[in-house]
Scaffold this motif. Structure first.
Motif, PDB file in Angstrom:
ATOM      1  N   THR A   1     -10.269  32.760 -73.548  1.00 35.72           N
ATOM      2  CA  THR A   1      -9.271  32.682 -72.483  1.00 35.72           C
ATOM      3  C   THR A   1      -9.369  33.874 -71.540  1.00 35.72           C
ATOM      4  OG1 THR A   1      -7.823  31.558 -74.025  1.00 35.72           O
ATOM      5  CG2 THR A   1      -6.818  32.397 -72.028  1.00 35.72           C
TER       6      THR A   1
ATOM      7  N   GLY B   1     -11.666  32.110 -69.165  1.00 35.20           N
ATOM      8  CA  GLY B   1     -10.734  31.226 -68.472  1.00 35.20           C
ATOM      9  C   GLY B   1     -10.592  29.846 -69.079  1.00 35.20           C
ATOM     10  N   GLN B   2     -11.034  29.669 -70.313  1.00 33.55           N
ATOM     11  CA  GLN B   2     -10.785  28.405 -71.003  1.00 33.55           C
ATOM     12  C   GLN B   2      -9.576  28.585 -71.915  1.00 33.55           C
ATOM     13  OE1 GLN B   2     -14.322  25.940 -72.066  1.00 33.55           O
ATOM     14  NE2 GLN B   2     -15.280  27.895 -72.422  1.00 33.55           N
ATOM     15  N   ILE B   3      -9.069  27.471 -72.438  1.00 36.31           N
ATOM     16  CA  ILE B   3      -7.895  27.599 -73.302  1.00 36.31           C
ATOM     17  C   ILE B   3      -8.114  26.813 -74.582  1.00 36.31           C
ATOM     18  CG2 ILE B   3      -6.697  25.627 -72.251  1.00 36.31           C
ATOM     19  CD1 ILE B   3      -4.516  28.419 -72.961  1.00 36.31           C
TER      20      ILE B   3
ATOM     21  N   ILE C   1      -5.562  25.425 -77.796  1.00 37.21           N
ATOM     22  CA  ILE C   1      -4.296  25.362 -78.521  1.00 37.21           C
ATOM     23  C   ILE C   1      -4.599  24.870 -79.920  1.00 37.21           C
ATOM     24  CG2 ILE C   1      -1.885  24.641 -78.283  1.00 37.21           C
ATOM     25  CD1 ILE C   1      -2.611  23.627 -75.497  1.00 37.21           C
TER      26      ILE C   1
ATOM     27  N   PRO D   1     -16.253  18.671 -73.667  1.00 35.03           N
ATOM     28  CA  PRO D   1     -15.678  18.153 -72.415  1.00 35.03           C
ATOM     29  C   PRO D   1     -15.833  19.139 -71.263  1.00 35.03           C
ATOM     30  CG  PRO D   1     -14.200  17.688 -74.205  1.00 35.03           C
ATOM     31  CD  PRO D   1     -15.305  18.542 -74.775  1.00 35.03           C
TER      32      PRO D   1
ATOM     33  N   ILE E   1     -15.755  18.456 -67.043  1.00 35.39           N
ATOM     34  CA  ILE E   1     -14.500  18.615 -66.325  1.00 35.39           C
ATOM     35  C   ILE E   1     -14.035  20.057 -66.333  1.00 35.39           C
ATOM     36  CG2 ILE E   1     -13.483  16.338 -66.566  1.00 35.39           C
ATOM     37  CD1 ILE E   1     -12.242  17.671 -69.175  1.00 35.39           C
TER      38      ILE E   1
ATOM     39  N   LEU F   1      -7.419  21.755 -67.335  1.00 33.64           N
ATOM     40  CA  LEU F   1      -6.449  21.770 -68.417  1.00 33.64           C
ATOM     41  C   LEU F   1      -6.791  20.840 -69.564  1.00 33.64           C
ATOM     42  CD1 LEU F   1      -3.418  21.550 -66.008  1.00 33.64           C
ATOM     43  CD2 LEU F   1      -4.457  23.597 -66.936  1.00 33.64           C
ATOM     44  N   TYR F   2      -7.828  20.017 -69.388  1.00 31.08           N
ATOM     45  CA  TYR F   2      -8.081  19.005 -70.403  1.00 31.08           C
ATOM     46  C   TYR F   2      -8.440  19.605 -71.748  1.00 31.08           C
ATOM     47  CZ  TYR F   2      -7.865  15.476 -66.827  1.00 31.08           C
ATOM     48  OH  TYR F   2      -7.428  14.664 -65.832  1.00 31.08           O
TER      49      TYR F   2
ATOM     50  N   GLY G   1      -7.037  21.981 -73.099  1.00 27.51           N
ATOM     51  CA  GLY G   1      -5.763  22.148 -73.792  1.00 27.51           C
ATOM     52  C   GLY G   1      -5.384  20.880 -74.536  1.00 27.51           C
ATOM     53  N   VAL G   2      -5.571  19.740 -73.882  1.00 30.34           N
ATOM     54  CA  VAL G   2      -5.252  18.447 -74.502  1.00 30.34           C
ATOM     55  C   VAL G   2      -6.121  18.222 -75.734  1.00 30.34           C
ATOM     56  CG1 VAL G   2      -5.251  15.961 -74.142  1.00 30.34           C
ATOM     57  CG2 VAL G   2      -4.516  17.482 -72.298  1.00 30.34           C
TER      58      VAL G   2
ATOM     59  N   LEU H   1      -4.625  36.955 -66.529  1.00 33.08           N
ATOM     60  CA  LEU H   1      -4.807  35.507 -66.607  1.00 33.08           C
ATOM     61  C   LEU H   1      -4.584  34.865 -65.251  1.00 33.08           C
ATOM     62  CD1 LEU H   1      -3.000  34.862 -69.916  1.00 33.08           C
ATOM     63  CD2 LEU H   1      -5.392  34.475 -69.404  1.00 33.08           C
TER      64      LEU H   1
ATOM     65  N   ARG I   1      -7.109  34.125 -61.258  1.00 27.29           N
ATOM     66  CA  ARG I   1      -7.902  33.042 -60.691  1.00 27.29           C
ATOM     67  C   ARG I   1      -7.169  32.341 -59.576  1.00 27.29           C
ATOM     68  NH1 ARG I   1     -10.017  29.074 -65.129  1.00 27.29           N
ATOM     69  NH2 ARG I   1     -10.381  27.849 -63.287  1.00 27.29           N
TER      70      ARG I   1
ATOM     71  N   ILE J   1      -0.077  20.174 -66.497  1.00 29.62           N
ATOM     72  CA  ILE J   1       0.203  19.390 -67.692  1.00 29.62           C
ATOM     73  C   ILE J   1       1.292  20.112 -68.467  1.00 29.62           C
ATOM     74  CG2 ILE J   1      -0.707  18.546 -69.879  1.00 29.62           C
ATOM     75  CD1 ILE J   1      -3.397  18.229 -68.574  1.00 29.62           C
TER      76      ILE J   1
ATOM     77  N   PHE K   1       2.813  20.818 -71.685  1.00 29.28           N
ATOM     78  CA  PHE K   1       2.562  20.659 -73.112  1.00 29.28           C
ATOM     79  C   PHE K   1       3.862  20.604 -73.907  1.00 29.28           C
ATOM     80  CE2 PHE K   1      -1.540  21.995 -71.613  1.00 29.28           C
ATOM     81  CZ  PHE K   1      -2.397  21.232 -72.374  1.00 29.28           C
TER      82      PHE K   1
ATOM     83  N   LYS L   1      -2.095  32.828 -55.989  1.00 33.08           N
ATOM     84  CA  LYS L   1      -3.104  33.456 -56.845  1.00 33.08           C
ATOM     85  C   LYS L   1      -2.913  33.110 -58.321  1.00 33.08           C
ATOM     86  CE  LYS L   1      -4.583  37.638 -56.327  1.00 33.08           C
ATOM     87  NZ  LYS L   1      -4.435  39.102 -56.279  1.00 33.08           N
TER      88      LYS L   1
ATOM     89  N   SER M   1      -2.929  31.124 -61.794  1.00 36.13           N
ATOM     90  CA  SER M   1      -3.803  30.121 -62.376  1.00 36.13           C
ATOM     91  C   SER M   1      -2.971  29.119 -63.164  1.00 36.13           C
ATOM     92  CB  SER M   1      -4.809  30.805 -63.294  1.00 36.13           C
ATOM     93  OG  SER M   1      -4.704  30.291 -64.583  1.00 36.13           O
TER      94      SER M   1
ATOM     95  N   LEU N   1      -3.672  28.151 -65.881  1.00 38.21           N
ATOM     96  CA  LEU N   1      -3.753  28.616 -67.262  1.00 38.21           C
ATOM     97  C   LEU N   1      -2.477  29.333 -67.681  1.00 38.21           C
ATOM     98  CD1 LEU N   1      -6.128  28.209 -69.091  1.00 38.21           C
ATOM     99  CD2 LEU N   1      -6.826  30.556 -68.658  1.00 38.21           C
TER     100      LEU N   1
ATOM    101  N   ILE O   1       3.337  26.120 -73.496  1.00 40.58           N
ATOM    102  CA  ILE O   1       3.113  26.210 -74.942  1.00 40.58           C
ATOM    103  C   ILE O   1       4.190  27.094 -75.581  1.00 40.58           C
ATOM    104  CG2 ILE O   1       1.529  27.046 -76.696  1.00 40.58           C
ATOM    105  CD1 ILE O   1      -0.724  26.229 -74.761  1.00 40.58           C
TER     106      ILE O   1
ATOM    107  N   PHE P   1      -0.940  11.815 -74.385  1.00 38.67           N
ATOM    108  CA  PHE P   1      -2.067  12.482 -73.715  1.00 38.67           C
ATOM    109  C   PHE P   1      -3.261  11.542 -73.643  1.00 38.67           C
ATOM    110  CE2 PHE P   1      -0.669  17.053 -74.736  1.00 38.67           C
ATOM    111  CZ  PHE P   1      -0.241  17.233 -73.443  1.00 38.67           C
TER     112      PHE P   1
ATOM    113  N   LEU Q   1     -13.381  11.711 -71.689  1.00 37.59           N
ATOM    114  CA  LEU Q   1     -13.620  12.920 -70.904  1.00 37.59           C
ATOM    115  C   LEU Q   1     -15.101  13.120 -70.610  1.00 37.59           C
ATOM    116  CD1 LEU Q   1     -11.084  15.514 -72.346  1.00 37.59           C
ATOM    117  CD2 LEU Q   1     -10.962  14.191 -70.248  1.00 37.59           C
ATOM    118  N   LEU Q   2     -15.947  12.697 -71.548  1.00 35.34           N
ATOM    119  CA  LEU Q   2     -17.378  12.898 -71.341  1.00 35.34           C
ATOM    120  C   LEU Q   2     -17.974  11.837 -70.432  1.00 35.34           C
ATOM    121  CD1 LEU Q   2     -18.570  14.047 -74.865  1.00 35.34           C
ATOM    122  CD2 LEU Q   2     -18.669  15.342 -72.743  1.00 35.34           C
TER     123      LEU Q   2
END
Lengths: 363, 293
Positions: free
Chosen positions: A62, A66-68, A70, A116, A120, A123-124, A126-127, A358, A361, B35, B37, B90, B92, B94, B101, B227, B277-278
Motif C-alpha cells: 500500500t 498504492g495497492q490495497i 483487505i 486482476p 484493472i 479499488l477492485y 479491495g473487493v 497515501l 496520488r 466503493i 466497503f 489530490k 486518492s 485509497l 474499512i 460485490f 476481472l481478468l
C-alpha cells in the motif's frame, strides 16, 4: 561558525549517522528485551513481531505501491496453518523449514490474487482481497479434518519450539531471539526491495501509473510481484506467530476479517511509507487490549476502527510520518538559527522526499 | 427437473437480496467513483435498529421503513462527516477505501457492544405462507422480495430519468467540476447518493435477517455476493447489479449440489470475480453505461 550552522551544513552526514545509531539502538533494545521481561510479555513481543511482518507486507503493497489488501489475514493464516499442520503430522520436520513452505505458499496465492492488477486499476483489489479473507475462513471450516475448524488445531502434546541446551536460554527467550533474527532479516530485505530497481518502479507506479508505464516500467509484473512479496511477508508472520507461542494452536475463529483489518490499522498507525512503522503499529494493536477494561473488551475493534478513521483524517502518514515531519521542522528551526534561511536546498535527506502519504496520488 | 426449478426460484429470492445491496454499491460508485466497503455493516447496524423497534412491539413493516430512514440519515452523515473530508483533488481513493474499512470495523464492533453477541431472529416481512405450482413450492416471501426488488428498480429508473434529483445525480457522476459550475450543490447531491445507497442497504439487511440469525456478521458474506453481482454486471450499471445479483443467487443455490462447493459457497463466487476481472473487467453491462453518460 556556530554549532547550528555546522549542523545544517553537515545535515546529510548527520542524518545518516543518526539513522545508523537509531538502528543499532533498536537492535540493542530488541536483544535486551527478553532478559528484562517475564515469559508472558516475551510471548506478546513475539505476537507483535509476527503481526508486524504482516503489516510490513502491507506497507510494501500500500505505502510503496498504492495497492490495497483487505485480506492479509488469509496469507497470515496460510503461514500459521502450514506450520501447525506440517509439524503436527510430521514431528521430525524442522519448524523453521515450515516457515519457508508457508512463505512460498502465501507467495503463490498472493500472485494469483494479485492477478486482476494485470487488467484493472483501482479499488477492485479491495473487493478481491476482502472476498479472500472470508473465503479463507470458509475453507478452514470446510476442511476441518485438516484444519480443526472452529475447534482449532494444535501440535501433539509436549511438542514445541524449544531452546537447544547449548544456548542456556529459556524456551521463551530462544523463541524470541529466533523470531527477532528473522524479523530483522525481513526488515533488511524490505528496505533493500524498496531501494532497488523494483522498489523504485513500485513507487513510480503508485505516484503515476501511466507515467511509469510510459517510462518503461513493467507495471503488471511489478504490481503482481509486489503483491506476492507482500503476501509472503504475511505468511512468514503467520508461521512465526505459531512458532513464538508457548502453546502452538490455531483456530478458524482467529482468522476473521477483523484480523485483516487489524493489520491495516497497524499499517496506518505506524506509517505506510516506512519500514519500521508497521512494527510500531503492530505493537499498538497487540497492546491495545491491555488498556481496555476487561469487561469492555468487545470495544477493542470499535476503538481500532475509530483510530483508523481518525488517523486518516489527521495523520495519514502515521507515527513515523509525524516524527519525520517534526524532524524536518526541527531542521528548519536549526537552519533559521544558523541564519542560512529555511529551505535552502539542504533538504537532501530522505525525510522530505519520503514523506509520501497515501493521499499523494491524483484521484 | 422440479428440484432444479425449486433451486432456480430459491436462487431468484436470494439473488434479489444481493441485487438490492449491489444497487446501493452501484449508486455510490456511479456518483463518486468509490466503493463503500462498509455498505454491508451499515445495513447490519440499521437492521439491529429495526429489530429493536420490532422487539418493542412495532410492526415489521413500520420497523423496516424506520430502518430505511435510519439508513438514509446514516449514509448522509457518513458522506458529510467523513468521506467529504477526502474529496480534494489530490486525495486518492485509497484513503477513502481505508476510511470505509475503518467504518466496517467500527460498526462490526459497535453492534455486539450495544446488542450483545447472541443471534436475534427478525420476523419475516411477508409471512411464512407458500404457493404450490405443479410440485414447485414458492414461498410468499420469495415473491415479496422479488416484487420489492422490481419496485426498487422501477423507482430508481423513474428517479434517475424523470426527476431533477436524478438528473443532478447523473450530472455529478458525469462531471463533478462542470456540475459545480452550473450551480449544482455537489456536496449535498453526493450525500443524498450515499443516503439512498444506505437506504436500499437497510432494506436488504432486514431481508437477510429474516432468513438467518441477526448477528454482527449478518452481512459479511452477503456483501461479497453483492460485490460479485456488481462486478459481474458492471460496477457502474444498475441493470447490471440486478442481473448480476440474480445470476449470483442462482449460482450460489446450484453450487451447493457440487461437493466441492458444499459449505464453501464463496469459492465459486470468488473464482467468478477473478475471471470477470481478468476477462471482462467492465462487467456484462459496464461499457454501455459508460457510453451513455
Amino acid at each position: 561558525m556556530s554549532a547550528a550552522s555546522w549542523a545544517v551544513e553537515k545535515r546529510p552526514t548527520l542524518v545518516k549517522v543518526g539513522r545508523w545509531v537509531g538502528w543499532i539502538g533498536i537492535i540493542a533494545v530488541g536483544l535486551y528485551l527478553p532478559q528484562a521481561f517475564p515469559p508472558f510479555r516475551v510471548g506478546q513481543f513475539n505476537t507483535i513481531m509476527a503481526y508486524g511482518l504482516a503489516a510490513l507486507g502491507l506497507a510494501l503493497l500500500t505505502g510503496f505501491n498504492g495497492q490495497i489488501s483487505i485480506g492479509h489475514g488469509a496469507f497470515f493464516g496460510i503461514g500459521a496453518y502450514t506450520t501447525v499442520i506440517i509439524v503436527g503430522d510430521h514431528p521430525e520436520f524442522p519448524w523453521l523449514a515450515t516457515t519457508a513452505v508457508g512463505a512460498l505458499l502465501a507467495f503463490a496465492v498472493g500472485i494469483v490474487v494479485g492477478l486482476p492488477a494485470l487488467r484493472i486499476r483501482g479499488l477492485y483489489l479491495g473487493v478481491v482481497t476482502l472476498a479472500l479473507a472470508l473465503l479463507f475462513r470458509q475453507a478452514l471450516e470446510k476442511y476441518s479434518d485438516l484444519t480443526g475448524g472452529s475447534q482449532g488445531r494444535g501440535v501433539p502434546r509436549g511438542q514445541k519450539f524449544s531452546a537447544p541446551d547449548w544456548t542456556g536460554l529459556a524456551n521463551d527467550q530462544w523463541r524470541y531471539y529466533v523470531i527477532f533474527v528473522i524479523v530483522v532479516g525481513c526488515l533488511v530485505l524490505s528496505r533493500n526491495i524498496v531501494k532497488s530497481r523494483m522498489g523504485r518502479a513500485a513507487v513510480a507506479i503508485r505516484d503515476n501509473e501511466t507515467a511509469a508505464e510510459v517510462l518503461g516500467v513493467n507495471v503488471a509484473r511489478t504490481k503482481v510481484l509486489m503483491f506476492g512479496v507482500s503476501a509472503m511477508l504475511a505468511g512468514i508472520g503467520g508461521s512465526l506467530l505459531v512458532i513464538g507461542s508457548p502453546i502452538p494452536r490455531v483456530s478458524a475463529n482467529s482468522f476473521t476479517i477483523v484480523l485483516s483489518i487489524t493489520f491495516l490499522v497497524a499499517l496506518v498507525v505506524g506509517g505506510a511509507t516506512s519500514i519500521l512503522g508497521p512494527i510500531i503499529g503492530a505493537a499498538f494493536v497487540v497492546l491495545l487490549p491491555e488498556v481496555v477494561p476487561h469487561e469492555q473488551q468487545v470495544l477493542t475493534p470499535v476503538i481500532l476502527g475509530a483510530v483508523l478513521i481518525a488517523l486518516m483524517l489527521v495523520a495519514p502518514d502515521g507515527v513515523v510520518g509525524l516524527s519525520r515531519r517534526s524532524a524536518s521542522w526541527a531542521w528548519r528551526m536549526l537552519a533559521r538559527a544558523a541564519d542560512t534561511g529555511p529551505d535552502t536546498g539542504l533538504e537532501t535527506g530522505d525525510s522530505s522526499k519520503e514523506q509520501l502519504q497515501l493521499d499523494s496520488r491524483e484521484s | 427437473m422440479e428440484l432444479f426449478l425449486q433451486r432456480l426460484i430459491d436462487g431468484l429470492a436470494v439473488g434479489a437480496i444481493y441485487a438490492s445491496l449491489a444497487l446501493g454499491l452501484v449508486i455510490i460508485y456511479r456518483s463518486s467513483g468509490l466503493i463503500n466497503f462498509a455498505q454491508g455493516e451499515m445495513a447490519m447496524f440499521t437492521t439491529y435498529l429495526a429489530w429493536m423497534l420490532v422487539d418493542n412491539g412495532l410492526s415489521v413493516w413500520l420497523a423496516t421503513s424506520a430502518a430505511m430512514v435510519f439508513g438514509f440519515v446514516l449514509g448522509v452523515l457518513v458522506e458529510r462527516l467523513l468521506i467529504a473530508q477526502f474529496s480534494g483533488p489530490k486525495e486518492s481513493p485509497l484513503a477513502i477505501v481505508i476510511v470505509t474499512i475503518g467504518l466496517f470495523l467500527f460498526f462490526n464492533g459497535l453492534a455486539p457492544w450495544i446488542w450483545g453477541t447472541e443471534g436475534k431472529s427478525f420476523p419475516n416481512l411477508f409471512g411464512t405462507g407458500s404457493v404450490d405450482l405443479g410440485g414447485v413450492t414458492i414461498k410468499v416471501q420469495t415473491l415479496g422480495i422479488v416484487g420489492v426488488l422490481l419496485a426498487e428498480v422501477v423507482l430508481f429508473y423513474l428517479m434517475f430519468q424523470h426527476t431533477k434529483l436524478g438528473l443532478s445525480l447523473r450530472a455529478v457522476a458525469s462531471n463533478r467540476e462542470s456540475s459545480r459550475l452550473v450551480g449544482l450543490r455537489v456536496g449535498s447531491i453526493l450525500a443524498v447518493g450515499w443516503g439512498i445507497a444506505a437506504m436500499v442497504g437497510a432494506l436488504s439487511g432486514t431481508f437477510v435477517a429474516s432468513r438467518i440469525d441477526l448477528t454482527q456478521n449478518l452481512m459479511q458474506v452477503v456483501l461479497i455476493y453483492a460485490f460479485a453481482a456488481a462486478t459481474l454486471g458492471g460496477f457502474d450499471s444498475p441493470v447490471g447489479a440486478v442481473v448480476g445479483g440474480i445470476i449470483i443467487g442462482v449460482v450460489e443455490q446450484m453450487a451447493q449440489y457440487v461437493d466441492l462447493f458444499d459449505g464453501f459457497t464463496l469459492l465459486p463466487v470468488f473464482l467468478l470475480i477473478l475471471v470477470v476481472l481478468l476477462v471482462r473487467p467492465q462487467g456484462l453491462f459496464g461499457r454501455a453505461e459508460v457510453s451513455r453518460v
